[in-house]
Each structure stands twice: as structure tokens, then as C-alpha cells.
Design a protein around this motif. Structure first.
Motif, PDB file in Angstrom:
ATOM      1  N   ALA A 113      -8.949  16.688 -69.935  1.00  0.00           N
ATOM      2  CA  ALA A 113     -10.420  17.284 -70.252  1.00  0.00           C
ATOM      3  C   ALA A 113     -10.997  18.118 -69.156  1.00  0.00           C
ATOM      4  O   ALA A 113     -11.146  17.647 -68.158  1.00  0.00           O
ATOM      5  N   SER A 114     -11.187  19.344 -69.455  1.00  0.00           N
ATOM      6  CA  SER A 114     -11.753  20.325 -68.541  1.00  0.00           C
ATOM      7  C   SER A 114     -12.558  21.295 -69.214  1.00  0.00           C
ATOM      8  O   SER A 114     -12.530  21.415 -70.278  1.00  0.00           O
ATOM      9  N   THR A 115     -13.679  21.976 -68.383  1.00  0.00           N
ATOM     10  CA  THR A 115     -14.373  23.111 -68.841  1.00  0.00           C
ATOM     11  C   THR A 115     -13.824  24.409 -68.226  1.00  0.00           C
ATOM     12  O   THR A 115     -13.332  24.568 -67.122  1.00  0.00           O
ATOM     13  N   LEU A 116     -13.966  25.475 -69.192  1.00  0.00           N
ATOM     14  CA  LEU A 116     -13.352  26.912 -68.670  1.00  0.00           C
ATOM     15  C   LEU A 116     -14.972  27.590 -68.647  1.00  0.00           C
ATOM     16  O   LEU A 116     -15.885  26.997 -69.099  1.00  0.00           O
ATOM     17  N   ALA A 117     -14.698  28.929 -68.719  1.00  0.00           N
ATOM     18  CA  ALA A 117     -15.864  29.924 -68.700  1.00  0.00           C
ATOM     19  C   ALA A 117     -16.695  29.907 -70.215  1.00  0.00           C
ATOM     20  O   ALA A 117     -16.005  29.420 -71.072  1.00  0.00           O
TER      21      ALA A 117
END
Length: 369
Positions: A169-173
Motif C-alpha cells: 500500500a502506498s500513495t501516488l500523486a
């Protein structure tokens, strides 16, 4: 509660839940995490024999079942070879062309899970005929680094052990969330936000807010819960296929970041003759609620898509039903993608719609058609 704070909470909850393995039929870790999050809000919940988790909010008016599934697709250990390599059986709509070289997690138990990788044949030994061929899943195998069946079994791995894409799980722009099981841990996070708002409300209809099981397996895990609750209205939360990428442009008009959506038609003809055509009262309710909140409301109509609402809608004398959704790219792969702004707007739409369901809310189809 500001929109930004809701978006931040939903992002955090989505990322937290995506990191927890919960294969269909093996959702217990996810259920325990959801129950803990509800308890932290002061909300009581209960689980049925299948593992569905439900929180009840009393009120006046038609009974509402608001739900989303907590399970994910994946695999089951089918065979352990003498050399320790592991063969898998698919569980759910796993795309074979997305499997080679994927990391997986073999779910033996919390603190004891075993990492592995779905092997990809050495490039230097691949023939020209093989280079553009997708291998059937039955020909694939998982390499854990162990060297014998005895070593694999000593680690707790047996035939029937659940396996998932290695949780990520990660965040992008632009507030976008990427990783495993966005479908439907993002929906779970939306309902957690709605639960916060339901706890603080002073009036409204009775709502059974539920996190359901077995959706990716047979779509029927929510059915026994609905048979027990006998709702008048059912609102289901899941993904909508985002069609704003080059490979999806002809499939519809749903864009990532374009706001929440509603399903106007779904049908699955590949062995399952079922789908959802929403009740006109629910379409009218969502259109009015979105307009009042100044929210966009995207529209989706798809063949090949199905949710557990297909069975919930047929409970009792029939349930006024609708699929609400958030746009998502790359469905059923190890790296799905959604937009937290869409999730926050969906939570806002749900709260607004529930507030409009008064004791005299009309479920007569002829009032809308």
C-alpha cells in the motif's frame, strides 16, 4: 468534520486495511481490524457465523443495509512438490497474464506468514514461441526458497492454505492510492467514515452497516446476513471500472478523480446469470443527494461485472437496491489504483443520501417512473 480531514482518515484507513491479508473465506484478520477501528469510535459490532461484521444504528423509517465486502481474491495451495515448489489454485477472478514474477504471501498465521514469488522462466532459456505466451495458472509455481516438501510443511504450509498477492500500500500523486486489495478495502474505509458520521447523527433511518465475506469467491456471503436483517433498502459499495486509460476508453465514461458513481446496469453472463438494475427510488435519491451536495455523480453500465448486491436484492419480498462505486484502475491485479478524493466524496454522498431517507420515504416504483 472537514472534507480534508475525512479524506485523510479514509486514506489512512485504506492503507492500513490494504496491508492486512484476507483471502475470501479467510477474512478474519481484516474483520478483527475493522472491529477494532469501530471500537475505537465507540461503535459496537457483531459477527455472524460466516464472518460478516455488522454495526447497527437505530432510527426511524425504511431499514437500510449499507455494505461492502472485506475479502480479496487470491489463491489456495493445491500441491506441494517434493522439491518444495508450490502449485496454486485460483480463488476469484485472478488474471493469469498478471501473475508471473509476482510476490505472494502464504498465510499460515499472524507472525508466521511465508513470503514467496510466482516463478517466471529464465529469459535466457525462453524460446521465441514462449516469449509472448501467457502460461495457464496450473503451470505456474511458487518459490519460497525452501528446498523440500518437508521443509515447506514444517513452516505450516498445507494443501488448502490461503495465498494472496504480497500486501502493498502506498500513495501516488494527487491523493491517489496504489497497491493490493484496493478492491474493496477502499470501500471498507469509506464505510468506516460513514460510521463515524452515523454515530454523531441525531436522526435518520435504521442502518445496518456491514462488512461482508466471500464476495470474490461466490458473491453470496452477504446473502445470509440480508436474510437475517430483511432490509427495505440495500446500498452496496464497490469499484467502478475507470475508463480513462488507453486500454479502457471504449468501456464507458468513468474517470479517476471524477467523483463517486452509481451502477445503472451490471450483468455477468459467464456462467452466472445475475446482475443489478437499480430501483428507481434509489437512482432518484442519489441524483438528488449529489445535486444538493454539489457533488459529481458518474454513471456506469457494464457487462462482465457483478457484486454481492445481485443476491441481496432478491431477499424477502425484494429490496430496493443500488450499487454505489468509486473509480478504480487495474482491477484484480497486484497493483490497483484509486483516488482518495473520490472516496471522500463517496462518503459525503452516502451520509447525505441516508439523511434523506425519512419515515415517509416512498419506495413505490410508480412514484419515479
Amino acid at each position: 468534520m472537514t472534507a480534508q480531514s475525512a479524506q485523510t482518515r479514509i486514506t489512512t484507513d485504506t492503507l492500513d486495511l490494504m496491508r492486512i491479508p484476507g483471502l475470501s473465506g479467510h477474512e478474519d484478520r481484516v474483520r478483527r481490524a475493522l472491529r477494532s477501528k469501530l471500537e475505537a469510535m465507540g461503535i459496537e459490532s457483531s459477527a455472524d457465523r460466516l464472518g460478516n461484521l455488522v454495526a447497527h444504528f437505530p432510527g426511524q423509517g425504511p431499514k437500510v443495509m449499507l455494505f461492502t465486502h472485506m475479502d480479496q481474491l487470491g489463491f489456495i495451495v493445491r500441491r506441494i512438490e517434493a522439491d518444495g515448489l508450490i502449485r496454486l489454485e485460483r480463488l476469484g477472478g485472478v488474471p493469469e497474464r498478471a501473475l508471473a514474477a509476482q510476490e505472494v504471501l502464504i498465510c499460515v498465521g499472524e507472525g508466521r506468514d511465508v513470503p514467496g514469488v510466482i516463478a517466471n522462466k529464465c529469459h535466457h532459456a525462453t524460446t521465441p514461441e514462449e516469449k509472448y505466451k501467457v502460461l495457464p495458472y496450473a503451470e505456474l509455481y511458487v518459490d519460497t526458497g525452501m528446498c523440500s516438501a518437508e521443509e515447506v510443511e514444517a513452516a505450516g504450509i498445507r494443501i488448502g492454505t490461503p495465498v494472496v498477492y504480497a500486501p502493498h500500500a502506498s500513495t501516488l500523486a494527487h491523493g491517489r492510492i496504489m497497491g493490493t486489495s484496493v478492491d474493496d478495502r477502499a470501500g471498507c474505509a469509506v464505510l468506516l467514515e460513514v460510521a463515524r458520521q452515523l454515530k454523531a447523527r441525531e436522526s435518520g433511518p435504521p442502518v445496518d452497516l456491514a462488512f461482508t465475506v466471500l464476495e470474490e469467491f461466490n458473491l453470496r456471503g452477504a446473502q445470509p446476513l440480508a436474510q437475517q436483517l430483511l432490509p427495505d433498502i440495500a446500498i452496496q459499495i464497490d469499484l467502478a471500472l475507470a475508463t480513462d486509460t488507453p486500454d479502457m476508453g471504449a468501456r464507458g465514461d468513468v474517470t479517476l478523480g471524477g467523483g463517486p458513481g452509481m451502477g445503472l446496469y451490471s450483468f455477468h453472463g459467464r456462467g452466472t446469470l445475475n446482475g443489478v438494475i437499480p430501483h428507481p427510488a434509489m437512482v432518484h435519491l442519489m441524483e438528488e443527494s449529489a445535486a444538493a451536495e454539489g457533488l459529481p455523480l458518474q454513471r456506469s453500465a457494464q457487462v462482465g461485472v457483478l457484486t454481492d448486491l445481485s443476491y441481496v436484492q432478491l431477499v424477502g419480498a425484494g429490496v430496493a437496491s443500488i450499487d454505489l462505486c468509486f473509480p478504480m484502475r487495474h482491477s484484480h491485479s497486484a497493483r490497483e489504483l484509486c483516488d482518495a478524493r473520490d472516496l471522500a466524496a463517496l462518503a459525503q454522498l452516502l451520509s447525505a443520501a441516508l439523511a434523506r431517507i425519512t419515515p415517509d420515504f416512498d419506495l413505490d416504483r410508480d412514484a419515479y417512473t
